[in-house]
Structure formats: C-alpha cells, structure tokens
Design an enzyme around this catalytic site. Structure first.
Site, PDB file in Angstrom:
ATOM      1  N   ASP A 190       0.829  -1.203   0.000  1.00 18.43           N
ATOM      2  CA  ASP A 190       0.000   0.000   0.000  1.00 18.43           C
ATOM      3  C   ASP A 190       0.866   1.257   0.000  1.00 18.43           C
ATOM      4  O   ASP A 190       0.551   2.248  -0.669  1.00 18.43           O
ATOM      5  CB  ASP A 190      -0.923  -0.024   1.221  1.00 18.43           C
ATOM      6  CG  ASP A 190      -2.065   0.965   1.084  1.00 18.43           C
ATOM      7  OD1 ASP A 190      -2.430   1.293  -0.062  1.00 18.43           O
ATOM      8  OD2 ASP A 190      -2.590   1.412   2.119  1.00 18.43           O
ATOM      9  N   ASP A 374      -9.038  -1.084   3.684  1.00 19.94           N
ATOM     10  CA  ASP A 374      -8.572  -0.639   4.998  1.00 19.94           C
ATOM     11  C   ASP A 374      -9.467  -1.180   6.106  1.00 19.94           C
ATOM     12  O   ASP A 374      -8.985  -1.647   7.144  1.00 19.94           O
ATOM     13  CB  ASP A 374      -8.528   0.891   5.041  1.00 19.94           C
ATOM     14  CG  ASP A 374      -7.628   1.463   3.958  1.00 19.94           C
ATOM     15  OD1 ASP A 374      -6.612   0.820   3.656  1.00 19.94           O
ATOM     16  OD2 ASP A 374      -7.948   2.534   3.413  1.00 19.94           O
TER      17      ASP A 374
END
Length: 453
Positions: A190, A374
């Site tokens: 990420d 997330d």
C-alpha cells in the site's frame, strides 16, 4: 490559504473512526460468538503456495507464509494494473458492473454463509424460504447501493461496513503465520502503490483527478462537513449548483457538482439575455436621444420581476450601450437583494479573486474517503488478536486508531492521497506481539500473586 482537515478535525476523525471501530467490534464479536478458528485446509488466493500445518517446523512455516504473502501481493498488484488500464481506456461502465458483481458475490455467498452460521449457532427458528427471501433482498439492496444514484449516504455507508465485516470474517480463517505475513506485506505494498512514482493506486488517483471523475471503487465516504470558520469563504470559492448535463449518473439521477466561480459568472452572463423575467434598469438619460425615454428620472430604479417583452427589449437595448463594467455594476445592484439574502454579498469580490485557484482540493467540503480494504485488514488484525486474548484486542485496537489518527494528520498536512494501512498495521502488529510476549505474562504474574486486581 488552502483549507485543511484541521479546520473540522474532530468531526472528520469521528466520521471515519466510528465506522472503523464498529467494523472491528463486530468482527471480534463474530469471532467470539461463532468460535472462529483457523482452517489449515482452506484454499484461497492467500495460500496458493503453502498450506500451513500445525506439525510443520518454524522454518517451514516462515518460508511458506512468506511465499504466500508475496504471491498474494503480486496478484493484487496485477489486478490493480488491469483496473488502471481499463479505467485509462474508459471502460468505466464495465468497472462499475464488476464492482456490483463483487458486492453481490460478497453479500450473497460469503455473507450468506455467515448468516447461516449465525442461524445454526443461535438456533434461530426460521424456514429456508424466509431465509432465502431475506438474504436475496439484503443482497440486491446492497448491490444497488454501490454505485446507484439516489441512495441515502447512510445506507451506502452501512453496506460498506457490512462488506468489510464479511470479508474480514473470512480472512480470519487463514492460518496464523500466513495472516501476519500478508498483513505486513499489504502494508508495504500500500505504501509503494500510493506514494511511489508509477504506483498503480497513484496512477488511478492521478488519472481520475485529470479527468475530474470519481474512481469506480468501493470506498467509504464520510459525510462532507464545513466548519463555521470556512463556511462563508467556501460559499464564494466553490459554489454548489445542481447541474443536469454532465452530472447525470447511470440511473438517470442528477448529481450535485461543484461549479467554479468563472463558470457561474459565465452562465449568469449568458442567461441574463435569455430570461423571461428581466430586471429593468432605468438610468438617467439626459445624454440619450429623446426618442428613447420621455421621462428622465434621477438615480436608479429597479423592477426585479417584470415579464413584459417590450420592457425586456428596452432593457436589452439600453444595456448594450454600456461597456462591460456598466453591465457588471448593474447586475451587482440588481442582484443585491438576493445576494444579501443568501449571505454572499461580502464574498463577491473574494470569489472573483479566487478564480485562479480552481485546482485546489477542498477536503472539508468533500469529506474523507477510506478504501474498503482498509476496513477489511484493520478488522482482520483485530480478529486474529481476538483468537488469542482480549488484552491483545485492546492493544491492537488502540494501535490501529492511533495510526489512523496519524494518517489523518498527515493527510491534512500534505493534502494528497495517502495510504491508510502502513502506520496502523505496523503499530497493530508491534503492539500485538509486545502485548502477547511481554505485557500479558507480566499482568498474569502480578494478578496471580495478588499484586494487582
């Protein structure tokens, strides 16, 4: 001065942390209620290379879990680059349909399995037909809420949280070593994908920003808020209007778009000659031919709501004799009651001065968007911690929330898209092992010796 999330920091943080906390809490509740345990024989994209067995040595588990994490991240990167190519070549409708299919699959199959497990565990008296109807309606409504227009934002937010819970509950069934390696690998991926030049997520964000389009992705969007200090300024700097041209979604509903100031002024100047009801400005016409007006009046008179065609033609003929500054001054005086009523009078000059700041992103108006991934991996970390002890759950929760708060602070400073996983995941993993290896033995020792209650 650019607006910042710090202007309404408390509301923004609560708007993001509340759904994250709810998602993590419900995943922990499912883990404890259904007694979810790791299934070594489960086969998925997360363990294509190595299937963990309890009898394997530590070295074998370490190597196999690392290989699983690398393959999983490579698959995610490949799929993300494919999405970038599809979005680059304007396959937006295909991406939206793909997201709807993904939502249908997650809610219908994975969510249905969890729903059946809850019914069996708690012995809920319900027949199969009723169960199917409830699950079907729940799935269809969730699928429509992903990209359909006219859906209440609260309903969309709830379904995003539900999908995060469902996927996270399935990820908690992965073997322990594989889970930890995947979490760390995804945090690093990420970071690279969002910040590195040529990263797939960075390319997506830049491409969507250059086209002024919304990303066809599953994101949780907090309700936009405007602080009291910026409310008057935002009225002048980013006027909101309901546009029915380019802002029509697939379902035909009209969307709310931000209209720039120069666009508003241009529209106002173009439409001022086409309105049926024109404001008539009668000036002192001493220097004008006597044939134009017989009754010379001192000062300026306004009749805001007159629909006479002759009066409109007379107003147009008089207005074309002046220069552009006279037109703008007449429009300012004609619109002054409306401007004062809506509270824009003091900001007209400021709005004109801010026309060059069209590229400034007003985060306080748009709100914060958090990816569904997330939600999922925050909850996976807490769910994995819940399989060991509640003390590790508390520590991981505090670490994740602290990391998310740090990310929001950095977001307000850099005013750009930032990865939400690295800080929270790293803190969560560190807090988990510190609590499990150091804090828990200490607390158990002093408690058993009656030194702490």
């Amino acid at each position: 001065m650019e607006s910042s999330i710090l202007d309404s920091l408390g509301v923004e943080i609560i708007g993001v942390m509340a759904p994250v906390s709810i998602c993590m809490f419900l995943v922990v509740l499912l883990t404890y209620s259904l007694s979810v345990t790791s299934d070594p024989q489960i086969r998925s994209a997360a363990n294509l290379i190595y299937i963990e067995n309890p009898s394997d040595s530590t070295t074998v588990k370490l190597e196999g879990s690392l290989a699983n994490a690398i393959v999983f991240v490579v698959l995610i990167a490949a799929v993300t680059f494919i999405l970038v190519l599809l979005f680059y070549y304007n396959f937006t409708n295909f991406l939206k349909h793909y997201m709807r299919f993904s939502a249908f699959f997650v809610l219908g199959t994975m969510g249905g399995a969890i729903f059946l497990s809850i019914i069996q565990h708690f012995s809920i008296p319900v027949d199969s037909i009723t169960c199917f109807i409830l699950l079907f309606n729940f799935t269809i409504l969730g699928t429509l809420s992903v990209f359909a227009g006219g859906i209440p934002i609260v309903l969309r937010q709830c379904y995003m949280v539900v999908m995060g819970i469902v996927v996270a509950a399935w990820f908690t069934k992965l073997p322990e070593w594989t889970t930890w390696f995947i979490l760390v690998a995804l945090a690093l991926y990420d970071l690279v994908a969002v910040l590195a030049p040529g990263g797939p997520l960075k390319l997506l964000v830049e491409l969507a920003s250059s086209r002024d389009e919304e990303l066809p992705a599953m994101v949780y969007e907090a309700r936009p808020t405007v602080s009291s200090g910026n409310q008057r300024r935002n009225r002048g700097s980013s006027l909101r209007a309901l546009v029915g041209g380019g802002g029509v979604s697939d379902s035909g509903s009209v969307e709310l778009q931000a209209v720039r100031n120069h666009d508003v002024n241009q529209l106002g100047r173009e439409n001022s000659h086409n309105m049926d009801y024109n404001a008539i400005a009668v000036r002192d016409i001493d220097n004008v031919d006597d044939g134009i007006g017989n009754g010379s009046r001192g000062g300026l008179e306004r009749s805001p709501l007159v629909g006479s065609p002759s009066a409109s033609e007379h107003s147009t003929s008089v207005g074309t004799r002046g220069n552009m500054e006279d037109r703008e001054s007449v429009m300012d005086e004609e619109m002054s009651p409306l401007v004062e009523l809506m509270g824009w009078g003091d900001n007209r000059e400021e709005a004109r001065g801010l026309e060059e700041s069209d590229n400034v992103v007003d985060i306080s108006n748009r709100g914060i968007k958090l990816g569904l991934g997330d939600f999922i991996f925050y909850s996976v970390l807490v769910g994995r911690a819940a399989m060991y002890d509640l003390m590790t759950v508390y520590a991981c929760y505090l670490a994740i929330i602290s990391g998310l708060g740090c990310t929001l602070i950095l977001l307000s400073v850099y005013n750009r898209a930032l990865p939400a996983l690295p800080i929270s995941i790293m803190l969560g993993v560190v807090f988990y092992f510190l609590t499990r290896l150091l804090m828990e033995p200490f607390v158990v020792g002093v408690t058993t010796n009656l030194m702490m209650f």
